[in-house]
Scaffold this motif. Structure first.
Motif: not given
Length: 169
Positions: A15-16, A53-54, A59-60, A80-81
């Protein structure tokens, strides 16, 4: 990439940010369904376009599943989480989040196909797979166990939420 089921065939594409409203609609639709079922996991009022948007800005990697050109599901992957996994967070895992299927297409195997796609994608990066879900959502916890995930740990958050962590090699 195409994924086939005996009855249906979905396609999964990255997705974009232009897809943000579609993603938000899927999250809210799943949240409304969970609330109707009495499952305190997601609340539709807790989601907004700025969150989507966040996530993109962090970078998700968002993906959309399509069936005959209709978007039927979404998932995002991060690498990473630390917020949830704390000291167990590592660089050897990909983390699956915000997995949602359009409620008009439940019980068609789309969710399983989308999870399988994400697992293959993460494994293709040489990493193990991790995910989490609300401990009180017995059905979803069993779903992940049935998919071969191993229970790792229960988190008790100060706000009263209890979250189960799972992983799969």
């Amino acid at each position: 990439m195409e994924i086939k089921n005996s009855n249906i065939q979905i396609e999964v594409h990255r997705a974009t940010e232009e897809d943000s409203q579609v993603i938000l609609d899927l999250w809210r639709g799943s949240a409304e369904w969970l609330q109707l079922k009495g499952i305190n996991q997601w609340n539709p009022d807790d989601f907004n376009i700025n969150q989507v948007h966040e996530c993109f800005s962090k970078g998700y990697e968002f993906y959309l599943a399509r069936l005959n050109e209709e978007v039927v599901g979404t998932i995002y992957i991060c690498w990473s989480n630390p917020v949830l996994w704390g000291e167990l967070d590592n660089n050897e895992s990909g983390y699956i989040h915000r997995f949602a299927v359009n409620r008009n297409h439940i019980s068609r195997g789309i969710g399983r196909q989308l999870i399988t796609w994400a697992e293959d994608y993460i494994r293709g990066s040489g990493k193990g797979i991790r995910l989490d879900c609300m401990a009180e959502n017995a059905r979803l916890n069993q779903y992940y166990l049935d998919l071969g995930y191993k229970y790792i740990k229960l988190l008790n958050w100060s706000n009263g939420w209890k979250i189960n962590l799972y992983e799969k090699k």
